[in-house]
Write a protein that holds these residues in place. Structure first.
Motif, PDB file in Angstrom:
ATOM      1  N   LEU A 225       4.396  34.003  58.385  1.00 44.92           N
ATOM      2  CA  LEU A 225       3.122  33.586  58.972  1.00 44.92           C
ATOM      3  C   LEU A 225       1.942  34.038  58.110  1.00 44.92           C
ATOM      4  N   LEU A 226       2.018  35.270  57.591  1.00 45.16           N
ATOM      5  CA  LEU A 226       0.914  35.772  56.776  1.00 45.16           C
ATOM      6  C   LEU A 226       0.733  34.928  55.526  1.00 45.16           C
ATOM      7  N   TYR A 227       1.838  34.550  54.897  1.00 41.68           N
ATOM      8  CA  TYR A 227       1.710  33.732  53.697  1.00 41.68           C
ATOM      9  C   TYR A 227       1.037  32.395  54.019  1.00 41.68           C
ATOM     10  N   GLY A 228       1.418  31.796  55.144  1.00 39.22           N
ATOM     11  CA  GLY A 228       0.761  30.554  55.543  1.00 39.22           C
ATOM     12  C   GLY A 228      -0.723  30.747  55.807  1.00 39.22           C
ATOM     13  N   LEU A 229      -1.084  31.855  56.452  1.00 41.07           N
ATOM     14  CA  LEU A 229      -2.490  32.134  56.750  1.00 41.07           C
ATOM     15  C   LEU A 229      -3.284  32.367  55.472  1.00 41.07           C
ATOM     16  N   LEU A 230      -2.731  33.174  54.559  1.00 39.67           N
ATOM     17  CA  LEU A 230      -3.437  33.458  53.308  1.00 39.67           C
ATOM     18  C   LEU A 230      -3.579  32.205  52.455  1.00 39.67           C
ATOM     19  N   CYS A 231      -2.535  31.383  52.418  1.00 44.91           N
ATOM     20  CA  CYS A 231      -2.630  30.124  51.667  1.00 44.91           C
ATOM     21  C   CYS A 231      -3.754  29.265  52.215  1.00 44.91           C
ATOM     22  N   ARG A 232      -3.871  29.213  53.517  1.00 44.25           N
ATOM     23  CA  ARG A 232      -4.852  28.338  54.155  1.00 44.25           C
ATOM     24  C   ARG A 232      -6.278  28.743  53.797  1.00 44.25           C
ATOM     25  N   TYR A 233      -6.531  30.024  53.747  1.00 45.83           N
ATOM     26  CA  TYR A 233      -7.907  30.501  53.524  1.00 45.83           C
ATOM     27  C   TYR A 233      -8.206  30.865  52.073  1.00 45.83           C
ATOM     28  N   LEU A 234      -7.196  31.300  51.311  1.00 52.68           N
ATOM     29  CA  LEU A 234      -7.468  31.841  49.987  1.00 52.68           C
ATOM     30  C   LEU A 234      -6.789  31.092  48.852  1.00 52.68           C
ATOM     31  N   GLY A 235      -5.753  30.315  49.149  1.00 54.95           N
ATOM     32  CA  GLY A 235      -4.996  29.654  48.102  1.00 54.95           C
ATOM     33  C   GLY A 235      -3.680  30.352  47.848  1.00 54.95           C
ATOM     34  N   ASP A 236      -2.772  29.669  47.137  1.00 57.00           N
ATOM     35  CA  ASP A 236      -1.417  30.190  47.035  1.00 57.00           C
ATOM     36  C   ASP A 236      -1.280  31.394  46.116  1.00 57.00           C
ATOM     37  N   ARG A 237      -2.088  31.511  45.083  1.00 56.26           N
ATOM     38  CA  ARG A 237      -1.970  32.686  44.202  1.00 56.26           C
ATOM     39  C   ARG A 237      -2.396  33.971  44.927  1.00 56.26           C
ATOM     40  N   PRO A 238      -3.597  34.048  45.492  1.00 55.23           N
ATOM     41  CA  PRO A 238      -3.926  35.247  46.269  1.00 55.23           C
ATOM     42  C   PRO A 238      -2.941  35.500  47.406  1.00 55.23           C
ATOM     43  N   ALA A 239      -2.416  34.410  47.985  1.00 51.02           N
ATOM     44  CA  ALA A 239      -1.457  34.571  49.075  1.00 51.02           C
ATOM     45  C   ALA A 239      -0.185  35.256  48.589  1.00 51.02           C
ATOM     46  N   THR A 240       0.262  34.937  47.384  1.00 53.95           N
ATOM     47  CA  THR A 240       1.469  35.559  46.844  1.00 53.95           C
ATOM     48  C   THR A 240       1.253  37.050  46.621  1.00 53.95           C
ATOM     49  N   PHE A 241       0.109  37.403  46.020  1.00 51.16           N
ATOM     50  CA  PHE A 241      -0.182  38.821  45.799  1.00 51.16           C
ATOM     51  C   PHE A 241      -0.371  39.555  47.143  1.00 51.16           C
ATOM     52  N   GLY A 242      -1.045  38.911  48.077  1.00 50.03           N
ATOM     53  CA  GLY A 242      -1.238  39.520  49.384  1.00 50.03           C
ATOM     54  C   GLY A 242       0.074  39.716  50.127  1.00 50.03           C
ATOM     55  N   LEU A 243       0.980  38.736  49.990  1.00 49.21           N
ATOM     56  CA  LEU A 243       2.299  38.848  50.608  1.00 49.21           C
ATOM     57  C   LEU A 243       3.071  40.021  50.016  1.00 49.21           C
ATOM     58  N   LEU A 244       3.035  40.169  48.713  1.00 48.70           N
ATOM     59  CA  LEU A 244       3.721  41.279  48.057  1.00 48.70           C
ATOM     60  C   LEU A 244       3.202  42.612  48.589  1.00 48.70           C
ATOM     61  N   PHE A 245       1.891  42.722  48.691  1.00 45.48           N
ATOM     62  CA  PHE A 245       1.324  43.972  49.202  1.00 45.48           C
ATOM     63  C   PHE A 245       1.766  44.230  50.639  1.00 45.48           C
ATOM     64  N   PHE A 246       1.633  43.250  51.496  1.00 46.72           N
ATOM     65  CA  PHE A 246       1.959  43.440  52.909  1.00 46.72           C
ATOM     66  C   PHE A 246       3.442  43.771  53.100  1.00 46.72           C
ATOM     67  N   ALA A 247       4.290  43.147  52.304  1.00 47.74           N
ATOM     68  CA  ALA A 247       5.737  43.355  52.455  1.00 47.74           C
ATOM     69  C   ALA A 247       6.148  44.775  52.120  1.00 47.74           C
ATOM     70  N   PHE A 248       5.456  45.407  51.152  1.00 47.63           N
ATOM     71  CA  PHE A 248       5.910  46.705  50.659  1.00 47.63           C
ATOM     72  C   PHE A 248       4.895  47.827  50.836  1.00 47.63           C
ATOM     73  N   ALA A 249       3.798  47.574  51.528  1.00 46.72           N
ATOM     74  CA  ALA A 249       2.917  48.681  51.892  1.00 46.72           C
ATOM     75  C   ALA A 249       3.767  49.708  52.636  1.00 46.72           C
TER      76      ALA A 249
END
Length: 514
Positions: A121-145
């Motif tokens: 869900l987070l990846y879909g949300l980040l893609c919607r607002y920020l685009g797929d590249r920031p979404a990928t980096f944001g997903l990586l952070f959220f997954a392993f924080a």
């Protein structure tokens, strides 16, 4: 992940795979690390909370699936009903017990499933607002924080809270078609229903998620502008999401908390902010330490302000959803300062907006010419090293709990009732015998607590008259320790076993002259 549109784009981190493959690799890696020690006892960090609700799942299974009357194991001879957050996590866990039996891995499988759903869900949300590249980096952070890594696989409500928090914002955005530049799917009625369901469950499982009103209002403003308060459908949405939580917590407070046990759902016991919280320098260093090691890591701590200040492709700074969401979380930190200082997992909501902003900052750095090819893998490697370093202490086991239970079962195979001290060490789940833990008066005004329910020599005598035959005192430090209770037990009753971590007293064998 229907909004990614990135099946053929090269990965933002791994250039030799597609963007979609890269996302699924992150999710699969996140799943694999969460499965480590999946059947370990519920005695790692924040074990008291886990052992508070593990018996609730067991009691649902053994005594009936009444989710409105959660029951723990704090009393041997009275109902253990407890005023606590809506117990969806233990209810779902209990549904699987008839199939798989009562095992720790069952509860963890439930929370891990919600955690992986949160990543999607987070990846879909980040893609919607920020685009797929920031979404990928944001997903990586959220997954392993580190904190999210650990708390996503414990038997607590936090993984569900994160899932439903992301879900309500994501589906609310789809329903209202915000932002307008994103793809606008049909089935708006479906998204309204999903947003309302996620919102209702978010508020039910954790009351502080009411702070989501701020990002939701921001989305509604983007859709309706100044006319948002003239939209009847938004009032309907508010009623559908808030009313279930209001009804449940009213019931829990009136029908359960006043008569049985409570965890202080009303934010009693120093949970609210006070001037003292902000005048102690040590509180600031504590929160900074948690942010640097447990939540953001040093990499996230540096990238977050870069995301906060990031400009669009035209060089213009624009507020986005994650700025507002972060501001709402900071307000929550201030208002519930006592709770945030007390518990590490209270800061978990920060990781959602931080993921968006860190992903945005990380994307900006990765676009720097000449250094991006080197900088991106270095940052990823450094972040993962810091994540592993930060998460390791969370896995440390409270060994004396399991050892004391095993020793007492060997001394007394008949499993006669036991009193566990200091108050709050609610670990009867592993003792597998009835008992008391001194929590009768927790979260209640002194006027509502009977003298015999206050941990004291009178408490011990009262429980002996009600069947207690053993007492276990765990060595601990801090405000929870009550050495006067140990001194009384030491002077009054025979010691059956003494170790460096705990002492077992035989209450049926008082010392001579007592």
């Amino acid at each position: 992940m229907s909004e990614t549109g990135c099946a053929n784009k090269p990965g933002a981190i791994l250039r030799f795979v597609s963007r979609r493959q890269e996302v699924w690799l992150i999710i699969l890696l996140a799943l694999s690390v969460r499965l480590v020690a999946i059947n370990a006892p519920y005695t790692s960090v924040h074990w008291i909370k886990q052992l508070q609700i593990a018996p609730i799942a067991k009691n649902f299974y053994e005594d009936g699936y009444n989710i409105l009357w959660p029951e723990t194991d704090y009393s041997a001879d009275r109902p253990g009903y407890i005023e606590i957050e809506f117990q969806l996590v233990t209810f779902l866990t209990a549904l699987f017990y008839p199939i798989f039996g009562i095992h720790e891995w069952v509860g963890r499988a439930v929370t891990i499933s919600f955690s992986i759903g949160s990543l999607i869900l987070l990846y879909g949300l980040l893609c919607r607002y920020l685009g797929d590249r920031p979404a990928t980096f944001g997903l990586l952070f959220f997954a392993f924080a580190p904190a999210n890594w650990y708390f996503s696989r414990v038997l607590m409500s936090e993984p569900l809270m994160l899932f439903f928090s992301i879900g309500v914002v994501y589906f609310f955005s789809l329903w209202l078609g915000v932002p307008s530049s994103a793809p606008q799917p049909a089935r708006s009625g479906l998204y309204f229903g999903l947003a309302a369901l996620c919102g209702a469950l978010a508020f039910l499982v954790k009351l502080p998620t009411l702070v989501l009103a701020f990002p939701l209002l921001f989305i509604a403003y983007r859709r309706y502008g100044g006319a948002l308060f003239k939209q009847p459908i938004l009032y309907l949405f508010a009623i559908l999401t808030v009313l279930p939580a209001a009804a449940y917590y009213h019931h829990a407070h009136v029908n359960i908390g006043a008569q049985y046990f409570t965890v202080g759902v009303g934010f009693g016991g120093g949970m609210w902010a006070s001037l003292e919280h902000f005048l102690r320098p040590g509180n600031y260093s504590l929160m900074m330490q948690r942010l640097l090691k447990d939540h953001l890591t040093a990499v996230g701590f540096v990238l977050l302000p870069l995301g906060l200040l990031a400009c669009d492709d035209r060089g213009h700074f624009r507020w986005n959803l994650f700025h507002v969401w972060l501001g709402a979380i900071l307000l929550y930190f201030v208002v519930i300062a006592g709770g945030n200082l007390r518990q590490t997992y209270y800061q978990l909501p920060l990781l959602i907006p931080a993921s968006g902003l860190i992903g945005l900052g990380w994307d900006r750095i990765s676009r720097i010419e000449n250094v991006s090819r080197l900088l991106t893998p270095v940052l990823v490697a450094l972040f993962l090293v810091l994540a592993v370093w930060g998460v390791q202490p969370f896995y440390e086991q409270q060994v004396p709990v399991i050892a004391a239970a095993a020793d007492l079962n060997q001394i007394d195979p008949a499993k006669q009732p036991v009193i566990v001290f200091p108050p709050g060490f609610g670990c009867l789940y592993y003792f597998e015998r009835p008992g008391w833990v001194g929590r009768e008066g927790f979260g209640k005004p002194p006027s509502q607590v009977a003298p015999g329910d206050i941990p004291s020599p009178e408490y011990v005598t009262n429980r002996i008259n009600r069947g207690a035959r053993w007492a276990v005192y765990f060595e601990t430090e801090g405000p929870g320790a009550q050495p006067h209770l140990k001194q009384y037990l030491e002077q009054t009753y025979s010691v059956a076993l003494a170790t460096g971590g705990y002492t077992i007293y035989e209450l049926s064998a008082p010392k001579s002259g007592q």
